[in-house]
Design a protein around this motif. Structure first.
Motif, PDB file in Angstrom:
ATOM      1  N   LYS A  15      -4.367 -10.400  12.544  1.00  0.00           N
ATOM      2  CA  LYS A  15      -5.827 -10.544  12.283  1.00  0.00           C
ATOM      3  C   LYS A  15      -7.239 -11.172  13.236  1.00  0.00           C
ATOM      4  CE  LYS A  15      -8.180 -14.363   8.853  1.00  0.00           C
ATOM      5  NZ  LYS A  15     -10.166 -13.886   9.505  1.00  0.00           N
ATOM      6  N   SER A  25     -10.551  -5.878   6.562  1.00  0.00           N
ATOM      7  CA  SER A  25      -9.800  -7.074   4.969  1.00  0.00           C
ATOM      8  C   SER A  25      -8.328  -6.402   4.900  1.00  0.00           C
ATOM      9  CB  SER A  25     -10.348  -6.815   3.417  1.00  0.00           C
ATOM     10  OG  SER A  25      -9.745  -5.812   2.921  1.00  0.00           O
ATOM     11  N   SER A  26      -7.313  -6.974   5.025  1.00  0.00           N
ATOM     12  CA  SER A  26      -5.722  -6.975   4.446  1.00  0.00           C
ATOM     13  C   SER A  26      -5.795  -5.449   3.891  1.00  0.00           C
ATOM     14  CB  SER A  26      -5.219  -8.086   4.161  1.00  0.00           C
ATOM     15  OG  SER A  26      -5.290  -9.320   5.125  1.00  0.00           O
ATOM     16  N   ARG A  37      -0.368  -4.060  -0.639  1.00  0.00           N
ATOM     17  CA  ARG A  37      -1.022  -5.105  -0.044  1.00  0.00           C
ATOM     18  C   ARG A  37      -0.903  -6.797   0.554  1.00  0.00           C
ATOM     19  NH1 ARG A  37      -2.831  -8.541  -3.178  1.00  0.00           N
ATOM     20  NH2 ARG A  37      -2.264  -8.585  -5.687  1.00  0.00           N
ATOM     21  N   THR A  38       0.545  -7.068  -0.243  1.00  0.00           N
ATOM     22  CA  THR A  38       1.171  -8.758  -0.495  1.00  0.00           C
ATOM     23  C   THR A  38       1.787  -8.505   0.815  1.00  0.00           C
ATOM     24  OG1 THR A  38       2.900  -7.695  -1.214  1.00  0.00           O
ATOM     25  CG2 THR A  38       1.679  -8.992  -2.820  1.00  0.00           C
ATOM     26  N   GLU A  41      -1.278  -9.287   3.043  1.00  0.00           N
ATOM     27  CA  GLU A  41      -1.267 -10.613   3.066  1.00  0.00           C
ATOM     28  C   GLU A  41      -0.589 -11.147   3.716  1.00  0.00           C
ATOM     29  OE1 GLU A  41      -3.958  -9.521  -0.762  1.00  0.00           O
ATOM     30  OE2 GLU A  41      -2.103  -9.850  -1.105  1.00  0.00           O
ATOM     31  N   ARG A  42       0.060 -11.691   3.218  1.00  0.00           N
ATOM     32  CA  ARG A  42       1.285 -12.186   4.204  1.00  0.00           C
ATOM     33  C   ARG A  42       1.957 -12.700   4.761  1.00  0.00           C
ATOM     34  NH1 ARG A  42       6.612 -12.004   0.454  1.00  0.00           N
ATOM     35  NH2 ARG A  42       7.329 -14.054   1.616  1.00  0.00           N
ATOM     36  N   LYS A  45      -1.171 -14.335   7.104  1.00  0.00           N
ATOM     37  CA  LYS A  45      -1.014 -15.871   6.288  1.00  0.00           C
ATOM     38  C   LYS A  45      -0.211 -16.245   7.048  1.00  0.00           C
ATOM     39  CE  LYS A  45      -3.113 -15.015   1.173  1.00  0.00           C
ATOM     40  NZ  LYS A  45      -2.528 -15.234   0.141  1.00  0.00           N
TER      41      LYS A  45
END
Length: 96
Positions: A15, A25-26, A37-38, A41-42, A45
């Motif tokens: 990131k 973006s992710s 995408r998850t 995103e995961r 995070k």
């Protein structure tokens, strides 16, 4: 030997050093890597570990190596283990 006490999660590195400077973006990265995408995103995070598959995809996209990405994960995992695993009751093997 230098041991990093608080290495960053690979998702944090992704990131801060790659996505933010590119204003990407992710979701956009996931599309470019052909992954759900998850997954990205995961990872960003810090909710999941980096896999070899993702490391290969990131390396190909960003022009670095899978080892770069996997070493970030290894350093992070070892730091977490050092903070939580008690090995004080293990007696080292002595040479004969």
């Amino acid at each position: 030997m230098t041991i990093l006490k608080n290495p960053s999660h690979p998702g944090e590195v992704l990131k801060e050093l790659y996505l933010d400077p590119l204003d990407m973006s992710s979701i956009a990265l996931a599309k470019r890597l052909n992954v759900p995408r998850t997954r990205i995103e995961r990872l960003v995070k810090g909710e999941t570990s980096l896999t070899a598959d993702t490391a290969m995809r990131l390396a190909t996209f960003f022009g670095n190596t899978p080892e770069f990405w996997m070493n970030l994960q290894r350093a992070y995992d070892l730091a977490k283990a050092r903070a939580s695993v008690d090995v004080s009751d293990i007696i080292p093997l002595e040479a004969a």
